[in-house]
Design an enzyme around this catalytic site. Structure first.
Site, PDB file in Angstrom:
ATOM      1  N   LYS A  77       0.870  -1.169   0.000  1.00 44.75           N
ATOM      2  CA  LYS A  77       0.000   0.000   0.000  1.00 44.75           C
ATOM      3  C   LYS A  77       0.912   1.225   0.000  1.00 44.75           C
ATOM      4  CE  LYS A  77      -3.864   2.042   2.650  1.00 44.75           C
ATOM      5  NZ  LYS A  77      -4.719   1.917   3.849  1.00 44.75           N
ATOM      6  N   SER A 152      -9.666   2.179   3.140  1.00 46.49           N
ATOM      7  CA  SER A 152      -8.755   2.887   2.282  1.00 46.49           C
ATOM      8  C   SER A 152      -7.770   2.002   1.512  1.00 46.49           C
ATOM      9  CB  SER A 152      -7.952   3.890   3.120  1.00 46.49           C
ATOM     10  OG  SER A 152      -7.123   3.204   4.035  1.00 46.49           O
ATOM     11  N   SER A 176      -9.992  -0.267   7.235  1.00 51.39           N
ATOM     12  CA  SER A 176      -9.379  -0.055   5.921  1.00 51.39           C
ATOM     13  C   SER A 176      -8.725  -1.278   5.276  1.00 51.39           C
ATOM     14  CB  SER A 176      -8.334   1.063   6.004  1.00 51.39           C
ATOM     15  OG  SER A 176      -8.964   2.317   5.971  1.00 51.39           O
TER      16      SER A 176
END
Lengths: 489, 479
Positions: A77, A152, A176
């Site tokens: 990420k 997210s 997330s």
């Protein structure tokens, strides 16, 4: 080549010499190049670096210095700092930021010989539940590109789901990892707060942020969690509690295990069809020998407001460092320091980030602190107590991961509160610091539904066992959004 | 109705650690700009602070020395404000749970003992430095100092004059240096002070509105700034005005204070507990361990010097106030049975004079305690006079030879051979008959002249005390 559909098969193939890490890496990179334009799950793809790392991994394999994960590709990420590679946290503010250092987990995975394919898309500074707040554009759900992938960690979830990478790292502040895993039909684990180092993970809300693994199956998660977990002297909040053999403890009978069903989680906000899928999954657990008991978590309704007060307060302070002075975006020709701050931050941050910075600044202001921040911390204590009480009776708590399946892009953009309410099942475990797993449990109208299991502190192994045993008797995790045989050439 | 000045002091003492409070960077002063700034000090995305545990030991030492409460649990908080030399946009400090609270510090003003309550002492990190004027139209930032550990020591508003404030500050300065927790270098900013000043009519129970005066980087400026500020406040009130709560900057060149920012401009710092750091926990064992090796406070040392060594209170103060000097003095006393007063006189007098002329400190003096003791022993056993000893000290400063070697080599030994002295004395009586008569007639002071003559004849090598005794004996006999 046909891409193997599990990490276990990848490890097998690398060990047998069925394929090299270079071949494998090239195949994944091709697939990203060919298919990601439709998904937008990567912000940065590291072609050269990945192939070089793969070459080195193959060398280690041939000279016997390899570890289990050497040569296995994965994606980070874009919230994790990667030395020499742009690290943006999904924000214009860091569009030009090339990190001079590696996050602890990046260093650990790198030292295993894992090959980083690139950096995945995310909501700006991890603030969002739909991946629509990224400066680099929204990510599309591989199951239906009109829908959001969740957020997210939406880029990581979509990339794993679409078969662009077998594994990805994510971070979870209020859901997330779990919510995008649920929306994209993959598995994701948010470990206990302190289980995985936060050093080098760009902070959103420090007391809630936790990094974790994302993959197709629980077995794959266990492979990635092992090198990620463990004490880090660079993170004062990381735990010295011993890690478990996550892969080694997956097989265990569920007979005698008790799973709690919190009645507050099955309320009116829950989509009926999603509820139906979860009920089927609960039956499956019963079939496997688990006891299901109803429990109560009376503070459930307070978790969303408490979460948004605390996370906004912390982010308002954490994001103060983005001031245009030392790195990152700086406005052009500032006339003085005030102007530099104002324009740099007005230009560099997106709407959702600004909303939270304003909220956070407000709740910490003198005269409002007690009514908001202190009150939220008191609620947080009550939520912890609720769970502590529950775990005296049960091994894990079961619930849907999200109240609905992935929604259409743009649906909640004008109404942030509606978006926030979608986190109602996930934020409590962040507030309490508990580990929680999301696994695929079925489909509603062709869109995946995620099942959440929350465990007690440092019981990652127990959660993974529950998830793995479920996946052994079901095949929801083997439904793939993209055919693994395409686009790799 | 007279005016009373009310002062409280906030002192920032830089803690003597080799690395910063939350990163491994060096704290050494004077390095090239930004060479002591790590990823953590630069506040790069994703970095985290890790507490340098040494600062706890140093804070505990102060807590013990001021008889304060040492919190078993205290908390780091974030003080949020934007400033270019504050790279995180917040300073890590302590707010509602400081590590030390409720201490006291005693000092003496004009023979009167005073005790001031210390509200709290808390740990925090220093900011970096903004450099104006190095580059045209730009401000440069040096983050070397950013993250240097500070202990902020806050007194109650119990000081009643600028002089009291300076004496309190000097006592605190002496204490932190003696404890070894701060080097006390005010020029380098290791020991900084802000003063909260207000005035009121002496019978008024309420405190007046205070101003905070900053930029006081010497004891002299503290005194002058407080006096200026108090006089300004009195003038404003007497002219019918009111004092505004504000922060004022002292300008030593003009000797005045000026408004820096008013209360309306004051930041709302939005303090909240720093989630990146765990609460600080201090156990009773930890405190006991530190207490075991805690250096004696200057206050107690002075009392001990008065009691055990019988030195004057002025000497006790000079010796005890400098940790280096007191170590030196005690080393001398340990190595000899010399009179403490003699040792004190020589350290404070001749040795200090030599040290002041050179650039060394007493701890680096070429006259180590053993060497001073060897000189003083020769005074006590009358081998040399005080005057010769002074000469000998000067020679030894630049030589590696021992005192006795130089005495022998230069022939410095006083003549104490009675027979030889008797001869010189008899000759002197013959040479100065009228002076002898004057003495006999009762003008006893004239003896000094006669002794001086003998000293001259012996080129100063005679022991003057002995000469005096012998002369008196002769003169009494011949009356």
């Amino acid at each position: 080549m046909n891409l193997p559909n599990s990490v276990t098969k990848i490890i097998q193939g690398l060990e047998d010499g069925t394929f090299s890490s270079q071949e494998l890496t090239e195949a994944y990179l091709n697939r990203i190049d060919n298919l990601d334009p439709e998904i937008n799950s990567f912000i940065t793809v590291c072609h050269e670096r990945a192939l070089l790392d793969a070459k080195n991994a193959d060398k280690s394999r041939s000279n016997g210095s390899a570890s289990k994960l050497t040569g296995v590709p994965y994606a980070n990420k874009d919230i994790f700092c990667t030395k020499g590679v742009r690290t943006t946290s999904g924000s214009k503010m860091l569009d030009t930021f090339i990190s001079p250092y590696d996050a602890t987990i990046v260093e650990r995975l790198g030292s295993q010989g894992m090959v980083m394919l690139g950096k995945t898309n995310m909501d700006e500074f991890a603030m969002g539940s739909s991946n629509e707040t990224s400066f680099y554009g929204q990510v599309n759900n591989p199951w239906n590109t009109n829908c959001v992938p969740g957020g997210s960690s939406g880029g990581s979830a979509a990339a794993v789901s679409a078969g662009f990478t077998p594994l990805a790292t994510g971070s979870d502040t209020g859901g997330s990892i779990r919510q995008p895993a649920a929306f994209c039909g993959i598995s994701g684990l948010k470990p206990t707060y302190g289980r995985v180092s936060r050093y080098g993970m760009i902070a959103f809300a420090s007391s809630l942020d936790q990094a974790g693994p994302m993959g197709r199956s629980v077995e794959d998660l266990a492979h990635l969690l092992s090198p990620m977990a463990g004490y880090d002297p660079k993170d004062s909040t990381s735990s010295m509690v011993k890690t478990d053999d996550y892969s080694g403890n997956l097989e265990d009978a569920l007979k005698g295990k008790t799973i709690g069903l919190p009645k507050e989680y099955f309320s009116t906000s829950l989509d009926r069809q999603v509820e139906g899928v979860i009920e089927e999954a609960i039956k499956e657990f019963e079939k496997l020998g688990a006891n299901i008991v109803e429990i109560s978590l009376p503070t459930t309704s307070l978790s969303i407001p408490a979460y948004y007060v605390i996370s906004s307060a912390e982010c308002s302070s954490n994001l103060s460092r983005y001031d245009g002075v030392r790195y990152g975006h700086r406005c052009e020709l500032p006339i003085d320091i005030e102007d530099l701050y104002k324009r740099t931050r007005s230009e560099g941050f997106g709407e959702e980030v600004k909303r939270r910075l304003l909220t956070g600044t407000y709740v910490l202001s003198s005269g409002y602190y007690d009514a908001y921040y202190r009150k939220a911390q008191q609620i947080r204590r009550l939520i912890k107590d609720d769970f502590a009480n529950a775990f005296t009776q049960v091994d894990a708590v079961i619930s849907p991961t999200a109240p609905t399946t992935a929604f259409e892009a743009g649906k909640h953009l004008d109404n942030p509160i509606e978006m926030y309410l979608g986190d109602c099942f996930t934020v409590a475990s962040n507030l309490a610091g508990l580990p929680a797993l999301s696994i695929p449990a079925g489909f509603v109208s062709g869109m995946p539904v995620g099942l959440q299991l929350i465990g007690s502190y440092f019981q990652e192994s127990k959660l993974l066992t529950l998830g793995h045993m479920f996946q052994k008797s079901t095949n929801w995790h083997q439904h793939f959004s993209r055919d693994d045989s395409k686009g790799a050439q | 109705m007279s005016w009373e000045i009310v002062i409280g002091l906030e002192v920032h003492a830089q803690l003597a650690t080799s690395s910063k409070i939350f990163s491994g960077s060096s704290t050494e002063y004077g390095a090239k700009a930004n060479t002591q700034a790590s990823a953590v000090d630069l506040a790069l995305p994703g970095v985290l602070p890790v507490l340098n545990k040494r600062v706890l030991d140093l804070a505990i030492m102060l807590g013990l020395a001021i008889d304060g409460e040492i919190a078993s649990e205290s908390i780091f908080s974030r003080k949020n404000y934007f400033y270019p030399d504050s790279p995180k946009g917040y300073q890590i400090s302590q707010y509602d749970k400081p590590i030390i609270s409720k201490g006291q510090l005693k000092f003496v003003n004009n023979g009167e003992e005073k005790m001031i309550n210390i509200t709290r002492a808390h740990l925090e990190e220093d900011a970096g430095k903004s450099l104006h004027g190095e580059f045209e139209r730009s401000t440069a930032i040096d983050l070397n100092r950013s993250g240097t550990p500070l202990l902020e020591i806050v007194s109650e508003p119990e000081l009643r004059s600028a002089q009291d404030a300076v004496l309190y500050l000097k006592e605190l300065h002496c204490l932190v240096r003696t404890l070894g927790i701060c080097d006390g270098n005010m020029q380098e900013g290791s020991f900084r002070c802000d003063a909260n000043v207000s005035v009121r009519k002496s019978e008024d129970p309420e405190l007046g509105t205070r101003t905070e005066v900053k930029n006081l980087n010497s004891f002299r400026f503290v005194e002058k700034a407080i006096n200026y500020e108090a006089a300004r406040q009195i003038r404003v009130i007497e002219e019918g005005g009111t004092i505004k709560q504000e922060t004022r900057l002292y300008d030593p060149e003009k000797n005045e204070t000026r408004t820096m920012r008013s209360k309306e401009d004051a930041h709302d710092y939005r303090y909240f507990p720093d989630p990146d750091l765990l609460p600080i926990t201090i156990t009773a064992e930890h405190i006991t361990r530190i207490a075991k090796d805690l250096p004696e406070t200057p206050w107690n040392k002075r009392l001990r010097y008065l009691k055990d060594y019988g030195v004057s209170s002025e000497d006790a103060e000079i010796l005890a106030n400098s940790p280096e000097t007191s170590v030196y003095f005690e080393a001398c006393m340990k190595k000899s049975t010399l009179s403490p007063k003699l040792v004190a006189n020589w350290i404070i007098g001749e040795l200090s004079a030599l040290i002041n002329k050179s650039s060394v400190t007493i701890s680096k003096s070429p006259i180590v305690p053993e060497r001073l003791v060897s000189i003083l022993k020769r005074i006590e056993d009358a081998t040399i006079s005080g005057k010769t000893a002074k000469h000998l000290l000067g020679v030894m400063w630049n030589s590696r030879s021992s005192a006795d070697q130089i005495i022998a080599h230069e022939g410095l030994s006083q003549v104490s051979d009675n027979e030889f002295l008797e001869k010189v004395i008899t000759q002197t009586f013959t040479d100065f008959p009228s002076q002898v008569q004057e003495y006999k007639a009762g003008k006893l002071k004239i003896l000094g002249f006669l002794v001086g003559h003998v000293m001259k004849k012996t080129k100063g090598k005679a022991n003057p005390a002995m000469v005096k005794v012998l002369m008196e004996k002769h003169l009494r006999q011949s009356i």
